[in-house]
Design an enzyme around this catalytic site. Structure first.
Site, PDB file in Angstrom:
ATOM      1  NE  ARG A 317      24.120   0.881  10.635  1.00 32.90           N
ATOM      2  CZ  ARG A 317      24.909   1.400  11.568  1.00 32.90           C
ATOM      3  NH1 ARG A 317      26.219   1.315  11.469  1.00 32.90           N
ATOM      4  NH2 ARG A 317      24.386   1.999  12.620  1.00 32.90           N
ATOM      5  NE  ARG A 358      20.643  -3.573  10.685  1.00 29.36           N
ATOM      6  CZ  ARG A 358      20.774  -2.300  11.040  1.00 29.36           C
ATOM      7  NH1 ARG A 358      20.523  -1.924  12.280  1.00 29.36           N
ATOM      8  NH2 ARG A 358      21.171  -1.404  10.172  1.00 29.36           N
ATOM      9  CD  GLU A 461      16.746  -0.938  15.555  1.00 27.99           C
ATOM     10  OE1 GLU A 461      17.537  -0.108  15.113  1.00 27.99           O
ATOM     11  OE2 GLU A 461      16.128  -1.744  14.842  1.00 27.99           O
ATOM     12  CG  ASN A 484      22.311   5.010  16.260  1.00 32.18           C
ATOM     13  OD1 ASN A 484      22.940   5.398  17.233  1.00 32.18           O
ATOM     14  ND2 ASN A 484      22.881   4.360  15.252  1.00 32.18           N
ATOM     15  NE  ARG A 495      19.084   7.191  13.056  1.00 29.35           N
ATOM     16  CZ  ARG A 495      19.440   5.905  12.909  1.00 29.35           C
ATOM     17  NH1 ARG A 495      18.572   4.934  13.204  1.00 29.35           N
ATOM     18  NH2 ARG A 495      20.619   5.576  12.511  1.00 29.35           N
ATOM     19  CB  CYS A 532      25.225  -2.343  17.588  1.00 28.00           C
ATOM     20  SG  CYS A 532      23.481  -2.526  17.168  1.00 28.00           S
TER      21      CYS A 532
HETATM   22  C1  PEP Z   1      20.551   1.829  15.763  1.00 25.68           C
HETATM   23  O1  PEP Z   1      19.396   2.154  15.463  1.00 25.68           O
HETATM   24  O2  PEP Z   1      21.104   2.169  16.826  1.00 25.68           O
HETATM   25  C2  PEP Z   1      21.339   0.975  14.847  1.00 25.68           C
HETATM   26  C3  PEP Z   1      22.501   0.479  15.207  1.00 25.68           C
HETATM   27  O3  PEP Z   1      20.838   0.763  13.613  1.00 25.68           O
HETATM   28  P1  PEP Z   1      20.858   1.859  12.433  1.00 25.68           P
HETATM   29  O4  PEP Z   1      21.690   3.025  12.887  1.00 25.68           O
HETATM   30  O5  PEP Z   1      21.418   1.172  11.245  1.00 25.68           O
HETATM   31  O6  PEP Z   1      19.399   2.198  12.311  1.00 25.68           O
HETATM   32 MG    MG Z   2      18.360   1.208  13.853  1.00 25.67          MG
END
Ligand code: PEP
Ligand code: MG
Length: 602
Positions: A317, A358, A461, A484, A495, A532
């Site tokens: 990240r 990323r 995503e 996520n 979230r 991930c």
């Molecule tokens: C996700 O969105 O699942 C992810 C791995 O990225 P982040 O949590 O950094 O948004």
């Molecule tokens: Mg994400």
């Protein structure tokens, strides 16, 4: 303020915000930088002035050397972002505004070096405080911190390290607040915990305590300093956000039992890690699953390979590397940062372990001060300007980041893979991929070492990416599902909002259907599909993902050993039919109930 042993009696509880997990008990070291320990102002005669200026220059040089050493040590143990604080402080001392003015003051006011430094730093801090920019205001604390370091080297001030060394057992440090340098120098083996009257979970002291794995409670209020005497027993119960001063005998027994349980849990995790460190991820019947780590610092990279047995980095990240900075580092500095992270991992990992970096995923819940001129306040930041959208509007930023990544990979012989966040359309994936290929070619033409092949992938995503997964899979070399964000977008449930947490659950049947669709798209196009998001680190859910056709799971590194163990106990053939049954269930409740019966062992 002087505190006498035994001056206070009875248990008292103070509530604040817990930072790094744990239950710890230890004697209190009460650290109040004591004004009386600074010698009184000394008036100088003209012949004394050059000697005093010389003493100040020597202390400044030693302070810079200490800060430079600290920068390197903290970069290794906690990460580049944390180390940046000390690098910036070292530069402050090189700036004539602080040390030059203090030196001049010795002559103009005929005062000693300590007084000159203290007056100059107080003036500068007051000036920074008066500014409207919060970033500059925050630098006031750094000015006072560096000045205190110089003053200590000139022979004044309380000595926290000596107090810790005198403690009969690893102590709990109680203080109003600690400077970043005081916190970074705490040795987690010699100190049990930290309790600060001031500060929140994002203060520098809290961030550094977390990176050191030091249990801490911050923001408990000044009352604790009045209520405690040095040597009093203190317990920190981080999960309960509580500091308990002089716990009652019964409470102490319960706290010590929990502290012991935590210690045993950590020991078990370490034993499991040793057992599984060099084992590759696979089911009992030999179905290979790459078990990778999500990282955000040099320290994470090192621990992932050395301690937890990560087979790859599935998600770096990068936005967390620049979080606290007012500006983005330029290409050269980024290349240096990435090279340090890549080398930390590849030096300890098995050869050719890939690293998926990323590109910047800023915006929404990850605001970046460095992008304040680009990202303005939005009504719906999660649906707004974030991730790849920003980069495609400002391709120079993307080009600099990609070049830095490629150069770092070339220099460290890292099998780099580049991944884009928040992709919604095929056009976005194509445009970003074209930029990477152009920069790869340019660097090659310039005679630079360039990783080859350089796989390019996207994060899935958004629901749009799920529906277009087959077309997207044909455009890229791999896909990684960010569950996520995917969960929040599929379920239309923020979230970060606790009120909608039951909806924002990755086990919701709609989310599982989306994951299966992406996994199938990958299979049809012959592209690997990873997960991930956080669900990939939970053993039962990891097994479910494997049953759905996911070939790589990337997670917080300490979760890796338990995941390898869970996979090794499962049969892939049984997982396939189990997931078919699971995905036929129409509700979250039924899905959870079946999962609760355990992973099929075949
Ligand atoms: C996700 O969105 O699942 C992810 C791995 O990225 P982040 O949590 O950094 O948004
Ligand atoms: Mg994400």
């Amino acid at each position: 303020m002087s505190k006498q042993m035994g001056a206070h009696t009875g248990e008292l509880t103070f509530t604040g915000q817990g930072v790094a997990a744990g239950v710890v008990v230890g004697p209190a070291v009460v650290f109040l930088p004591d004004e009386n320990s600074t010698p009184p102002e000394r008036r100088l005669t003209p012949p004394e002035i050059p000697g005093e200026q010389h003493a100040l220059r020597g202390a400044v040089a030693r302070a810079r050397a200490e800060l430079d050493a600290l920068t390197i040590a903290v970069a290794r143990s906690a990460g580049q972002q944390e180390a940046g604080i000390f690098q910036a402080q070292s530069l402050m001392l090189a700036d004539p505004d602080l040390s030059g003015r203090a030196e001049a003051r010795i002559a103009t006011e005929a005062v000693d070096a300590i007084t000159a430094m203290q007056r100059t730093s107080a003036e500068q801090a007051a000036m920074l405080h008066a500014l409207s920019d919060p970033l500059l205001q925050a630098r006031a604390a750094d000015v006072l911190d560096v000045a205190a370091r110089v003053v200590r080297l000139l022979g004044a001030g309380g000595d926290l390290r000596a107090m810790i060394a005198r403690s009969p057992a690893p102590p709990i440090i109680i203080a109003t607040t600690l400077t970043p340098s005081e916190t970074a120098q705490l040795d987690p083996d010699a100190v049990a915990g930290l309790c600060l009257a001031l500060g929140g979970t994002t203060s520098h002291a809290a961030i550094l305590a977390k990176a050191l794995g030091l249990p801490a409670i911050v923001g408990v209020g000044d009352g604790i300093l009045q209520a405690i005497a040095p040597g009093d027993l203190v317990a920190l119960d981080v999960a309960a956000n509580q500091a308990i001063v002089r716990p009652s005998p019964d409470h102490l027994v319960a706290l010590r039992t929990r502290a012991e349980e935590r210690r045993q849990e950590r020991d078990r995790a370490r034993t499991l890690a040793r057992q599984w460190r060099s084992v590759t991820g696979a089911t009992r019947d030999g179905w290979r699953v790459l078990v990778a780590a999500n990282i955000a610092s040099v320290g994470d990279a090192l621990a992932a390979a050395r301690d937890w047995g990560a087979e790859a980095i599935g998600l770096l990240r990068t936005e967390f590397l620049f979080g606290g900075r007012p500006d983005l580092p330029d290409e050269d500095e980024q290349a240096e940062i990435y090279a340090r992270i890549f080398a930390s991992f590849t030096d300890s990992a098995r050869p050719a372990a890939p690293i998926v970096a990323r590109t910047l995923d800023a915006g929404a819940d990850k605001p970046l001060p460095a992008l304040r001129d680009i990202v303005s306040k939005e009504e719906n930041p999660a649906l707004g300007y974030r991730g790849l959208r920003i980069h495609l509007d400002h391709p120079d930023l993307l080009r600099a980041q990609v070049r830095a990544m490629i150069r770092a990979a070339g220099a460290t012989h890292t099998p780099l893979q580049i991944m884009f966040p928040m992709v919604a359309t095929v056009e976005e994936a194509r445009a970003a991929r074209a930029i990477v290929r152009e920069e790869q070619q340019r660097l090659r033409d310039a005679g630079r070492a360039v990783p080859d092949p350089l796989p390019i992938g996207i994060m899935v995503e958004t629901p749009a990416a799920v529906f277009m997964a087959e077309a997207l899979a044909r455009e890229v070399d791999f896909m990684s599902i960010g569950t996520n964000d995917l969960t929040q977008y599929v379920m239309a449930s923020d979230r970060l909002n606790a009120q909608v947490a039951p909806l924002a659950d990755p086990l919701q049947p709609a989310v599982l259907q989306a994951i299966r669709r992406v996994a199938r798209a990958g299979q049809i196009a012959g592209r690997p599909v990873a997960v991930c998001g956080e669900m990939a680190g939970m053993p039962a859910l990891g097994a479910l993902l494997v049953g759905l056709g996911i070939t790589e799971l990337s997670m917080s590194a300490p979760l890796i050993p338990a995941m390898k163990e869970a996979l090794a106990s499962a049969s892939y053939v049984a997982l396939r039919s189990w997931t078919d049954t699971l995905l036929a269930l129409p509700t979250l409740e039924e899905t959870r109930a079946l999962l609760a019966q355990g992973i099929p062992v075949g």
